[in-house]
Design a protein around this motif. Structure first.
Motif, PDB file in Angstrom:
ATOM      1  N   LEU A   1       1.303  -1.821  10.071  1.00 31.63           N
ATOM      2  CA  LEU A   1       2.651  -2.318   9.799  1.00 31.63           C
ATOM      3  C   LEU A   1       3.081  -1.988   8.372  1.00 31.63           C
ATOM      4  CD1 LEU A   1       2.845  -5.772  11.634  1.00 31.63           C
ATOM      5  CD2 LEU A   1       3.320  -3.472  12.467  1.00 31.63           C
ATOM      6  N   LEU A   2       2.155  -2.069   7.422  1.00 34.50           N
ATOM      7  CA  LEU A   2       2.488  -1.722   6.034  1.00 34.50           C
ATOM      8  C   LEU A   2       2.817  -0.237   5.921  1.00 34.50           C
ATOM      9  CD1 LEU A   2      -0.227  -3.780   4.087  1.00 34.50           C
ATOM     10  CD2 LEU A   2       2.235  -4.243   4.206  1.00 34.50           C
ATOM     11  N   TRP A   3       2.065   0.586   6.640  1.00 32.80           N
ATOM     12  CA  TRP A   3       2.320   2.030   6.624  1.00 32.80           C
ATOM     13  C   TRP A   3       3.682   2.335   7.235  1.00 32.80           C
ATOM     14  CZ3 TRP A   3       1.993   5.696  10.897  1.00 32.80           C
ATOM     15  CH2 TRP A   3       2.040   7.028  10.492  1.00 32.80           C
ATOM     16  N   LEU A   4       4.007   1.666   8.334  1.00 30.58           N
ATOM     17  CA  LEU A   4       5.320   1.868   8.961  1.00 30.58           C
ATOM     18  C   LEU A   4       6.432   1.412   8.016  1.00 30.58           C
ATOM     19  CD1 LEU A   4       4.625   0.704  12.632  1.00 30.58           C
ATOM     20  CD2 LEU A   4       4.783   3.042  11.772  1.00 30.58           C
ATOM     21  N   LYS A   5       6.201   0.320   7.312  1.00 25.81           N
ATOM     22  CA  LYS A   5       7.204  -0.187   6.374  1.00 25.81           C
ATOM     23  C   LYS A   5       7.461   0.807   5.256  1.00 25.81           C
ATOM     24  CE  LYS A   5       8.360  -4.331   3.702  1.00 25.81           C
ATOM     25  NZ  LYS A   5       7.877  -5.674   3.265  1.00 25.81           N
ATOM     26  N   GLU A   6       6.413   1.494   4.805  1.00 28.68           N
ATOM     27  CA  GLU A   6       6.574   2.520   3.771  1.00 28.68           C
ATOM     28  C   GLU A   6       7.510   3.637   4.217  1.00 28.68           C
ATOM     29  OE1 GLU A   6       2.705   3.919   2.881  1.00 28.68           O
ATOM     30  OE2 GLU A   6       2.013   2.037   1.956  1.00 28.68           O
ATOM     31  N   HIS A   7       7.571   3.851   5.522  1.00 34.36           N
ATOM     32  CA  HIS A   7       8.446   4.893   6.070  1.00 34.36           C
ATOM     33  C   HIS A   7       9.740   4.291   6.628  1.00 34.36           C
ATOM     34  CE1 HIS A   7       4.546   6.994   5.961  1.00 34.36           C
ATOM     35  NE2 HIS A   7       5.253   8.098   5.882  1.00 34.36           N
ATOM     36  N   HIS A   8      10.030   3.059   6.205  1.00 34.29           N
ATOM     37  CA  HIS A   8      11.279   2.370   6.577  1.00 34.29           C
ATOM     38  C   HIS A   8      11.385   2.171   8.092  1.00 34.29           C
ATOM     39  CE1 HIS A   8      12.361   3.163   2.421  1.00 34.29           C
ATOM     40  NE2 HIS A   8      12.158   4.458   2.617  1.00 34.29           N
ATOM     41  N   ILE A   9      10.261   1.841   8.686  1.00 39.35           N
ATOM     42  CA  ILE A   9      10.219   1.605  10.133  1.00 39.35           C
ATOM     43  C   ILE A   9       9.883   0.145  10.388  1.00 39.35           C
ATOM     44  CG2 ILE A   9       9.064   2.210  12.293  1.00 39.35           C
ATOM     45  CD1 ILE A   9       8.443   4.939  11.088  1.00 39.35           C
ATOM     46  N   ASP A  10      10.661  -0.484  11.264  1.00 39.67           N
ATOM     47  CA  ASP A  10      10.379  -1.861  11.656  1.00 39.67           C
ATOM     48  C   ASP A  10      10.647  -2.011  13.149  1.00 39.67           C
ATOM     49  OD1 ASP A  10      13.164  -2.124  12.004  1.00 39.67           O
ATOM     50  OD2 ASP A  10      13.428  -2.814   9.937  1.00 39.67           O
ATOM     51  N   LYS A  11      10.654  -3.243  13.616  1.00 41.39           N
ATOM     52  CA  LYS A  11      10.797  -3.486  15.052  1.00 41.39           C
ATOM     53  C   LYS A  11      12.180  -3.152  15.597  1.00 41.39           C
ATOM     54  CE  LYS A  11      11.775  -8.383  14.155  1.00 41.39           C
ATOM     55  NZ  LYS A  11      11.291  -9.754  14.329  1.00 41.39           N
ATOM     56  N   THR A  12      13.166  -2.961  14.702  1.00 42.18           N
ATOM     57  CA  THR A  12      14.540  -2.695  15.156  1.00 42.18           C
ATOM     58  C   THR A  12      14.839  -1.217  15.334  1.00 42.18           C
ATOM     59  OG1 THR A  12      15.431  -2.618  12.894  1.00 42.18           O
ATOM     60  CG2 THR A  12      15.320  -4.785  13.963  1.00 42.18           C
ATOM     61  N   ASN A  13      14.029  -0.342  14.748  1.00 38.48           N
ATOM     62  CA  ASN A  13      14.343   1.095  14.813  1.00 38.48           C
ATOM     63  C   ASN A  13      13.164   1.933  15.297  1.00 38.48           C
ATOM     64  OD1 ASN A  13      12.646   0.927  12.636  1.00 38.48           O
ATOM     65  ND2 ASN A  13      13.993   1.971  11.183  1.00 38.48           N
ATOM     66  N   SER A  14      12.309   1.331  16.106  1.00 39.10           N
ATOM     67  CA  SER A  14      11.109   2.056  16.526  1.00 39.10           C
ATOM     68  C   SER A  14      10.792   1.822  17.995  1.00 39.10           C
ATOM     69  CB  SER A  14       9.905   1.619  15.682  1.00 39.10           C
ATOM     70  OG  SER A  14       9.623   0.245  15.887  1.00 39.10           O
ATOM     71  N   ARG A  15       9.960   2.705  18.509  1.00 37.98           N
ATOM     72  CA  ARG A  15       9.400   2.568  19.856  1.00 37.98           C
ATOM     73  C   ARG A  15       7.946   3.001  19.758  1.00 37.98           C
ATOM     74  NH1 ARG A  15      11.591   0.771  24.958  1.00 37.98           N
ATOM     75  NH2 ARG A  15       9.801   0.886  26.320  1.00 37.98           N
ATOM     76  N   ILE A  16       7.035   2.110  20.048  1.00 37.94           N
ATOM     77  CA  ILE A  16       5.609   2.403  19.930  1.00 37.94           C
ATOM     78  C   ILE A  16       5.033   2.698  21.304  1.00 37.94           C
ATOM     79  CG2 ILE A  16       3.363   1.498  19.241  1.00 37.94           C
ATOM     80  CD1 ILE A  16       4.750  -0.113  17.107  1.00 37.94           C
TER      81      ILE A  16
END
Length: 341
Positions: A46-61
């Motif tokens: 989650l910290l790595w995704l946050k570094e790339h400005h990714i969160d639960k609103t703009n992603s699909r895992i």
């Protein structure tokens, strides 16, 4: 497609996993390797995704179904609010041409690209109902014990032919067999107990067990693989999932093979359906007439039994759809099956 939607592919192994971020074909894929497959590693993700400005609103895992290895992180991401998809590994594999290298980072990149390419076909993953998950685990362990029981009986039969025997070996075999049978009996009781805890599961199990050839095991297997008939309700789709649908194999005028089943899907469920088909073909008047008539027409025994297995699934789905038990006097089966041989 959303303008700023990111697709994250996870390739899960027992100890760690790799993650890749895919946005558009013209942008490079970003990958992080060797993330520990534990709560600390999930936080790092989650910290790595946050570094790339990714969160639960703009992603699909997206990840492949790897059993217990992917279960923990799927739960973690779902509870964190991320949309999660768990896809069959074979489906992902067939979306790409064979490549020279196969590593966790490469696989995670493919899964991310797969999610991008097939985003309109992705389904949101939801954990199975707790009671159904417990039933699934019990059925799995019961199948393991059953295989051990068969293997042990075969060993005992072979040993009985030995000219020189050791009394201790015979005693050990008998005691082990008795213990396995005891554990299977305990599992059956626990299955019955769990089914009674949920009124909806109990009701559907009751409907299924009213069908000729159906017992507790076949009923519970169908309840698990259909998730109490909420995930799969269509009989053709269910038959395809179980692996009893004959598929044609032909091309032009030079290749023409007989239709045959592919043996995909859950083996224990397919085996139980086969046993149910054999049972009703022997003991149920309706299916017995159909069975004998088809044999008289020159149909192969295995083909007719497979047809009966498909009909048993059709009847099951009809009973669940109509919310009723099987009533033979009402001709729940199509009249054509009642014709004498």
């Amino acid at each position: 497609m959303k303008k700023n939607l990111f697709f994250i592919g996870l390739d899960i192994a027992e100890a760690d996993f790799a993650a890749s971020i895919y946005k558009t074909p013209d942008q490079p894929i970003v990958t992080k390797e060797a993330i520990p497959n534990n709560p600390e590693g999930f936080n790092l993700l989650l910290l790595w995704l946050k570094e790339h400005h990714i969160d639960k609103t703009n992603s699909r895992i997206c990840m492949e179904a790897t059993g217990v290895y992917s279960q923990a992180i799927a739960y973690y991401l779902l509870f964190a609010g991320f949309p999660v998809s768990v896809e069959p590994p074979l489906k992902v594999k067939r979306a790409f041409d064979p490549i020279g290298h196969k590593t966790d980072p490469v696989d995670s990149k493919q899964i991310a690209e797969y999610a991008y390419r097939f985003q309109d076909e992705l389904t949101s993953w939801q954990p199975r109902d707790e009671i159904l998950e417990k039933i699934r685990q019990l059925l799995s362990v019961r199948e393991q014990f059953t295989k051990q029981k068969v293997a042990l009986k075969n060993a005992m039969q072979a040993y009985s032919k030995q000219r020189v025997q050791v009394a201790l070996i015979k005693k050990a075999h008998q005691e082990t067999l008795a213990q396995i049978e005891k554990q299977i009996s305990r599992i059956d009781k626990e299955l019955a107990k769990l089914i009674k805890q949920d009124p909806q599961i109990l009701q559907k199990a009751d409907y299924l067990k009213s069908i000729p050839g159906y017992g507790m095991l076949l009923a519970t297997h169908l309840l698990v693989i259909t998730e109490n008939f909420t995930k799969i309700q269509n009989s053709k789709r269910l038959a395809s999932f179980v692996g009893i649908v004959p598929y044609q194999h032909q091309s032009g005028t030079s290749v023409f093979k007989k239709a045959k089943i592919r043996h995909f899907g859950p083996g224990p469920s397919r085996k139980l359906l086969r046993l149910a088909a054999q049972s009703v073909a022997t003991h149920d008047v309706t299916f017995r007439c159909y069975y004998l008539r088809k044999l008289a027409q020159g149909k192969a025994k295995s083909l007719v039994l497979n047809n009966i297995a498909n009909k048993l699934l059709k009847v099951a789905c009809a009973m669940i759809r109509n919310n009723t038990r099987y009533i033979k006097e009402h001709r729940s089966i199509h009249p054509m099956y009642l014709k004498s041989a």
